[in-house]
Structures are given as C-alpha cells and as structure tokens.
Design a protein around this motif. Sequence first.
Motif, PDB file in Angstrom:
ATOM      1  N   TYR A   1       0.824  -1.196   0.000  1.00  0.00           N
ATOM      2  CA  TYR A   1       0.000   0.000   0.000  1.00  0.00           C
ATOM      3  C   TYR A   1       0.859   1.248   0.000  1.00  0.00           C
ATOM      4  O   TYR A   1       0.452   2.304  -0.451  1.00  0.00           O
TER       5      TYR A   1
ATOM      6  N   SER B   1      -3.043   2.403  -4.252  1.00  0.00           N
ATOM      7  CA  SER B   1      -3.152   2.190  -2.802  1.00  0.00           C
ATOM      8  C   SER B   1      -4.594   2.223  -2.355  1.00  0.00           C
ATOM      9  O   SER B   1      -5.039   1.369  -1.573  1.00  0.00           O
TER      10      SER B   1
ATOM     11  N   ARG C   1       2.596   7.193   4.830  1.00  0.00           N
ATOM     12  CA  ARG C   1       1.813   6.306   3.975  1.00  0.00           C
ATOM     13  C   ARG C   1       1.852   4.878   4.486  1.00  0.00           C
ATOM     14  O   ARG C   1       0.870   4.151   4.457  1.00  0.00           O
TER      15      ARG C   1
ATOM     16  N   ALA D   1      -1.096   2.389   5.921  1.00  0.00           N
ATOM     17  CA  ALA D   1      -1.175   0.991   5.501  1.00  0.00           C
ATOM     18  C   ALA D   1      -1.270   0.077   6.717  1.00  0.00           C
ATOM     19  O   ALA D   1      -2.078  -0.857   6.747  1.00  0.00           O
TER      20      ALA D   1
END
Lengths: 129, 500
Positions: free
Chosen positions: B242, B250, B309, B313
């Motif tokens: 992701y 994603s 990020r 995830a």
Amino acid sequence: MDVSLVEHLLLNIEETVSIVLFGIGFTILLLHRNLIKKIMGMNIMDTATYLFLASKGYITGRAVPIVVDGIQDVSAYINPVPSGLVLTGIVVSVSTTALMLALTIRLYERYHSLDLDEILILAKEEEQI
Amino acid sequence: MSFVQNFPFFSIILAMFSGIVSSVLSGKKARNLSLAMIVVTTALSAGTLAFCLKTGESYTYMMGHFPAPWGNEIRAGVLEGVTAVLFGVVMFLSVAGGMTHTAEDVEDSKLNLFYIMIDLMLSSLLALVYTNDLFTAYVFVEINTIAGCGLIMIRQKGRSMSAAIRYMIMSQLGSGLFLIGLSLLYDVTGHLLMSPAKESVELLVDSGSYRLPLLVIMAVVSVGLAIKSGLYPFHYWIPDTYGYATPTGSAVLSGLVSKGYIFLLIKIFYRVIGYENLVGAQMINVLYLFGVAGMVMGSVHAIQETDTRRMIAYSSVAQIGYIYMGIGLGTTAGMVAAVFHIFSHSATKALLFISAVGLYEVSGDRKDFVSLRGAAYRNPLAGIGFAIGALSMVGFPMLSGFISKLLFATSAFDSPSKMLPTLFVLAVSTTLNAIYFLRLVITLYSRRREGDKPLPPNPVKKSSRGLKFAIVCFIGLNLVLGMASQPIVQAITDGLAMFE
C-alpha cells in the motif's frame, strides 16, 4: 504407527502423494529465498492440486469422456468435471507463473540478484539515497 | 424474468470488455473509458439493488444453458447490490482522485495498461460479489491478484517492484490454499455451485461423517482468504504494497481488494459451509483470536512508523482485524457489524490515501512527519479530508467509523464469553488509533518550526480538480455512512438473511 492409517494412506496413494507435494511446494514458496525456486515451488503446489483433482475424477476401468463409438451411457466414462477444472487451473497457473517470471527478470536486471531478502534490502537502500 | 435481472452479468462483462478495448486505446482515452464504465456498472448495480429491494428476495441467474447443479450461476440479493454499488463508488472516486498522479507515475506508453488493470479489477470484484459458483470465484480471485499486482508494479520503482513480488508470493500462497480447499470440498460434496454444495454439507453434518475433511476445508479456505486479505499475522506484504503503489493503486488495493476477499469468505461461510457449522467447529474462535491480535498489533506497528503512507497501511491491518473479530463473534449482529465495517473502512481508507496525496503535493512529495508539518494550511481541503478520515477511523460520532464501533460493541453483548475481551480490545485499539492518527492530524495543523528540515524548492503544487472532487465526495460518503446508517444496517441484515 497405527496399521490401519498406513493402509488408508496406501489405498489413497494419489491423494496422499498430492497432499505431500502440496506441502512441499507451499513450503518452498513460503520459505525459500531464491525467486526462481519460489516460482518452482508455486508450480509444484499447483500441480499437486491438479493431481488431486484428476485422481478424484478418475474411475477405474472407465474411458475418457469422448464419445467415439456411439456409447452414450454415463457409466462407461469417467467424471469430466475435474478434468475441466484442471484445464482451467493450468491456464491460471501459467499466467501467474509468467507474471512472476517477468517480475523476477525486472528485479534481476535492476539488482543482479535473485535472493528476495537481498533485493528488499537493496531496494530500501536505493530509496534512501 | 425481468430485464433488470441481467444487470449483474452485464456489469461484469462490460468491465471486462472495456479492459480488452483499452489495450488498443491511448492512455487518456482508456482513462475516460474506464471512468465511464465505472459509472455505468455502478448504475447497473444500483438497478439490481433497487430490484432486489422491491421484490424483497434474492434471485439466481443461470449462465449458459445448463441448469443447476451442472451450470454456472450468478446470484444477486440486497447485500450483493449494496456492496457492488459501494465498490463502484469508491473505485470511481479513487480513479478520479488519483488520475493526475497516475499520469505522472506511469510512463505514457503504459498508461492504458494501468486502466486495463483497473477495469479487470472492477470486473473481478463484481464477479466475486455476484458469483454463486466456487470455481468461478477461484478464477476471479486469480484475475484480481494479477490485476492487483499490475497496479503495484506499473510504477517502475525498485520498492514498488519488490513490493509487487512479495504481494504476488503471499497471494499465491493464499490462492493455493483456497484451491486445495475447493478441491477437497468438491471431493466430499460433489458440487461446485454454492446452493447444492450446502445441501450436501448439511447432509454430511447431520450424519456426522467426513467431520475431519470438513474441518480441514473450513480451515484451509479461511486461512487462504485471510492471507489474501492481510489478516494479522499474514500482513507482512501490506505496508510495502500500500505504501509504494500509485495513489489510486493504494486506495483501490486497501479499500476494495481485501474487502472483496472478505466478502467472498463471508459468502462461503453462509452459503456453503453454514454459519452454525462454523460456530460448532470452533473455527470462528481462531478467526476471532487473529482478529483481536491484528487490532492491537496493527496499531502498534502504525505508531512506530515514520513514513505516513506506511502508517496508513499499517492501520489497515488493524481495521482488517476489526472485520475478522466481528466475523469471529459468532452472532448475526457481529456479522452485520463486520459487513458494515467493510463499507466504512473502504470509504475511509480510500479517503485517507487520496487526501494524503493532496498533503504530499504541498510538501515537496515528502511523506515524513517533519515535512508534513503545517501541510493542512498549505492545502486546506486535503487537510480537512484527512482529519475527517482520521476521526472516522478513531470513531468520532457522525462519521462512519463511529457506527462500526458502536455496532461491534453492542454485538459483543450477544456472546457472553467474548464480551469482556471484545470491549477491552475495542477500547485499547481505539486509544492506539487515536494516538497515531491524531498525532498526524496535530502535526498537519501546527506551524512549521525553526530548524525544521527545509522543503525542496517549489514544494507547493496545486491539486487537480479530480482530487478535490474525490475528497469532497469521500467526505460526503463518510457522513452518509455515519449519519444515515440505519437503512444501510437494515439492508445488510436483510441481505445476510437472504444468504441462508
């Protein structure tokens, strides 16, 4: 060991072999570090499933389900459904194998390695530069 | 037979054909075709849903000319309709929100390939939702995997490609287990269609024969799909996958793909194995344990992450844990909560990924906490979007996450033995969620300090209209799920009842 267990395993020798092969393939795919060997393991795993399905569809003494000599009686033929499933499965496993090999080639060209752990480390280092 | 009953089949085949046609189109045309296709299939799904709500029952649709138990079938009911509509909406917004970034991340000559993957992904997701045949489900699971892998590896960066191969390996392990499970099921029941297979399973359970093979089937199918949907402890592929795909990739992978597998698993539980048999075999307790472990460990990992990020995830790992915990409660209320959380998490996680992109745009494409400080002032809309997504994940009232948490908590009272651990873990997980999400939201809304690492030159880029539109719509979707949850929960309850 229990005698009846061994007898059962020998009686269903195809199923036994296919489950053992499945285990071998699964373990290689999960644990081996070399990408090519991982792909081999994946193929062993898939093929084991096909062996299992094919042996389940086979009925001793019956013929391939293709009508050539006019015999339409169901009892003359083996079960065609598992064979159909195996064919579909082969198509699927060929395409996933092709995709994984393509990815492996890309990664090898970039990192000159087939070792997944090494590739992951190299990729991490590359990003930090 | 009403014409509307053809719609599920039309939507699957339409999505697949746009993928094929896109192979000869330019990137931009492929994108427009893809967007148009998603709108049309979502409208078709809405038509199916309206039809099922009107008739108040589900229907099966024969594919080809062979009736059950030989032929292939599609089945549509209220739950399938709701899921297909929601998947369509999330897919549309994810594609629209990320399309400028997709065009930047992907080479021009390969842009149409990206949209082929999107088309195939939607087609396979719809097929997983609608199919009534187990082997068809297997084939579409594989198509889904290949399309997902394509969405990751199309970004030709080292980490994306190593993430793609990891994703592929884990997915293949899952598919292998799922396939051997189906083979064993076919072996003991002689059927691949869900309804006749369930009749055979019930006969076997009543007579008490084949107890061990049935247990193995339950275990193997559950673990196979759990690996593919990223249940803890099979989650190691999630953060890379992701974290390094394109923004659209994603959002789609975390919001939809894992949910498709969970939906299939729920369908198999209800329509093939029988939920009571599953409860009787203690299998759900295993899922419950893994789910609870995921809820805590996913959040713990997320707290340790510095890359935002990857943090988002890791929070997926926790949320997938919630869903499996709901399934594992072993009550209908728990299952309703789990399905609602599937919807809520798709809408929220896609919102988070898309609005995070808006924040990276104004921070020189950096993803660490220091660079993101004050980003919400540089891009107010993305800041609001991210804050709402984060609050929804934490469980703020009026937002969808609150309703899922409420449903989980109330459903826990139905199963006395699991009540205390469920409530305890819910509390712990909510606190952990709040720690990492609110820390990031506070960072976004605090001014840059002296001595912060300087941003690269010209850090602030203007967001595209697509991104703004997607953020606004996702916020709206979240509010709808949060404030008008009653009809949706009712639809889920009715839909689950139709599964029997």
